[in-house]
Design a protein around this motif. Structure first.
Motif, PDB file in Angstrom:
ATOM      1  N   VAL A 140       0.827  -1.203   0.000  1.00  0.00           N
ATOM      2  CA  VAL A 140       0.000   0.000   0.000  1.00  0.00           C
ATOM      3  C   VAL A 140       0.866   1.260   0.000  1.00  0.00           C
ATOM      4  CG1 VAL A 140      -1.732   1.327   1.280  1.00  0.00           C
ATOM      5  CG2 VAL A 140      -1.901  -1.172   1.156  1.00  0.00           C
ATOM      6  N   GLY A 141       1.881   1.282   0.865  1.00  0.00           N
ATOM      7  CA  GLY A 141       2.668   2.495   1.036  1.00  0.00           C
ATOM      8  C   GLY A 141       3.625   2.794  -0.091  1.00  0.00           C
ATOM      9  N   PHE A 142       4.153   1.743  -0.737  1.00  0.00           N
ATOM     10  CA  PHE A 142       5.112   1.948  -1.813  1.00  0.00           C
ATOM     11  C   PHE A 142       4.529   1.623  -3.188  1.00  0.00           C
ATOM     12  CE2 PHE A 142       7.953   0.609   1.832  1.00  0.00           C
ATOM     13  CZ  PHE A 142       8.310   1.904   2.165  1.00  0.00           C
ATOM     14  N   GLY A 143       3.683   0.602  -3.245  1.00  0.00           N
ATOM     15  CA  GLY A 143       3.125   0.187  -4.523  1.00  0.00           C
ATOM     16  C   GLY A 143       2.038   1.111  -5.041  1.00  0.00           C
ATOM     17  N   SER A 187       0.825   7.416  -9.778  1.00  0.00           N
ATOM     18  CA  SER A 187       1.711   8.535 -10.114  1.00  0.00           C
ATOM     19  C   SER A 187       1.391   9.141 -11.484  1.00  0.00           C
ATOM     20  CB  SER A 187       3.174   8.077 -10.076  1.00  0.00           C
ATOM     21  OG  SER A 187       3.391   7.011 -10.989  1.00  0.00           O
ATOM     22  N   GLY A 188       0.780   8.357 -12.378  1.00  0.00           N
ATOM     23  CA  GLY A 188       0.410   8.885 -13.679  1.00  0.00           C
ATOM     24  C   GLY A 188      -0.807   9.787 -13.644  1.00  0.00           C
ATOM     25  N   GLN A 189      -1.636   9.622 -12.598  1.00  0.00           N
ATOM     26  CA  GLN A 189      -2.854  10.420 -12.476  1.00  0.00           C
ATOM     27  C   GLN A 189      -2.713  11.582 -11.489  1.00  0.00           C
ATOM     28  OE1 GLN A 189      -3.052   6.855 -12.327  1.00  0.00           O
ATOM     29  NE2 GLN A 189      -3.397   6.993 -14.538  1.00  0.00           N
ATOM     30  N   VAL A 190      -1.823  11.435 -10.506  1.00  0.00           N
ATOM     31  CA  VAL A 190      -1.664  12.455  -9.467  1.00  0.00           C
ATOM     32  C   VAL A 190      -0.198  12.847  -9.389  1.00  0.00           C
ATOM     33  CG1 VAL A 190      -1.949  13.008  -7.023  1.00  0.00           C
ATOM     34  CG2 VAL A 190      -3.573  11.471  -8.149  1.00  0.00           C
ATOM     35  N   ASP A 191       0.065  14.139  -9.387  1.00  0.00           N
ATOM     36  CA  ASP A 191       1.426  14.635  -9.227  1.00  0.00           C
ATOM     37  C   ASP A 191       1.799  14.561  -7.748  1.00  0.00           C
ATOM     38  OD1 ASP A 191       3.864  15.828  -9.236  1.00  0.00           O
ATOM     39  OD2 ASP A 191       3.152  17.815  -9.865  1.00  0.00           O
ATOM     40  N   LEU A 192       2.509  13.508  -7.378  1.00  0.00           N
ATOM     41  CA  LEU A 192       2.829  13.284  -5.971  1.00  0.00           C
ATOM     42  C   LEU A 192       3.912  14.218  -5.454  1.00  0.00           C
ATOM     43  CD1 LEU A 192       2.711   9.381  -5.903  1.00  0.00           C
ATOM     44  CD2 LEU A 192       0.947  10.998  -5.168  1.00  0.00           C
ATOM     45  N   THR A 193       4.525  15.000  -6.339  1.00  0.00           N
ATOM     46  CA  THR A 193       5.508  15.988  -5.904  1.00  0.00           C
ATOM     47  C   THR A 193       4.861  17.342  -5.616  1.00  0.00           C
ATOM     48  OG1 THR A 193       6.022  16.702  -8.173  1.00  0.00           O
ATOM     49  CG2 THR A 193       7.270  14.837  -7.294  1.00  0.00           C
ATOM     50  N   GLY A 197      -0.281  16.341  -3.643  1.00  0.00           N
ATOM     51  CA  GLY A 197       0.279  14.993  -3.648  1.00  0.00           C
ATOM     52  C   GLY A 197       0.995  14.688  -2.343  1.00  0.00           C
ATOM     53  N   GLY A 198       1.726  15.662  -1.803  1.00  0.00           N
ATOM     54  CA  GLY A 198       2.415  15.455  -0.530  1.00  0.00           C
ATOM     55  C   GLY A 198       1.451  15.228   0.612  1.00  0.00           C
TER      56      GLY A 198
END
Length: 233
Positions: A29-32, A38-44, A48-49
């Motif tokens: 869950v936490g890494f996968g 990541s293609g749908q949400v800009d985690l940077t 995203g944070g």
């Protein structure tokens, strides 16, 4: 004469199956999940944070739920017991000690290694990008993450390792906890928090003092993120 555990397996502590499954689900869950979205949400981004901060807690809760579902046990087997006010105040004291130790160990660790220092930049961006993202980041790091990670790492891992003695249970679970945070600037603080919370779990027979340590430590971090733009450790 049969032991209490043999008479009623539901009160037996968790073992290796629970430890392995719990950590595997947390990693999934936490890494996968971030990789998948990541293609749908800009985690940077700040949003995203903030979402990653919440996912940190959800991953721990999912790991604990998976471990607890393996075999029927009482909640007390995982340290889900009421703690006295005295133990909770010791949790606050443990949070202060962890914070002071972090201030000493983190600069030393960075002097001796070239470990990354920007691994929590997303959390910092979320906490410093307006009140709503600050609230979301705070919920993730101060509420969900302490509860989820303490239930898994202290309720399952520390408890499961106690069969090998207090030193292995405390140090072993703390090392696992720290390594799952990665070899980066967070590792020294995670190791100290892991040792303190594991020892409180062992002595109080409850995970809640450790939750207080964890929440106190993370709350100071979130406040630093909010008040000091650009701080990431």
């Amino acid at each position: 004469m049969k032991s209490t555990t043999e008479v009623n397996p539901r009160i037996a502590p968790p073992g290796w199956p629970e430890i392995v499954v719990g950590i595997a689900v947390l990693a999934l869950v936490g890494f996968g999940l971030p990789i998948l979205v990541s293609g749908q949400v800009d985690l940077t981004s700040p949003l995203g944070g903030a979402l990653l901060a919440c996912l940190s807690g959800v991953a721990g809760l999912a790991g604990f739920a998976a471990a607890a579902a393996l075999r029927r046990r009482t909640w007390g087997s995982f340290g889900l017991r009421r703690a006295s006010a005295g133990w909770l105040w010791l949790g606050v004291a443990g949070g202060v000690v962890a914070l002071l130790a972090k201030g000493i160990l983190t600069p030393l660790f960075l002097m001796l290694t070239d470990a990354p220092t920007d691994t929590q930049a997303g959390y910092a961006a979320g906490a410093s990008s307006g009140p709503w993202l600050l609230v979301l980041t705070a919920i993730g790091l101060i509420v969900l993450t302490p509860i989820g990670e303490e239930l898994l790492f202290r309720g399952v891992v520390t408890t499961g390792l106690l069969r090998y003695g207090p030193i292995i249970a405390t140090v072993g679970s703390a090392v696992i906890f720290a390594l799952l945070h990665g070899i980066n600037v967070v590792l020294p603080a995670a190791l100290v928090v892991g040792i303190i919370t594991a020892e409180l779990r062992r002595r109080s027979d409850s995970v809640w003092p450790g939750v207080v340590v964890h929440a106190f430590n993370n709350s100071i971090t979130v406040i630093a993120y909010a008040l000091i733009p650009g701080v990431v450790s």
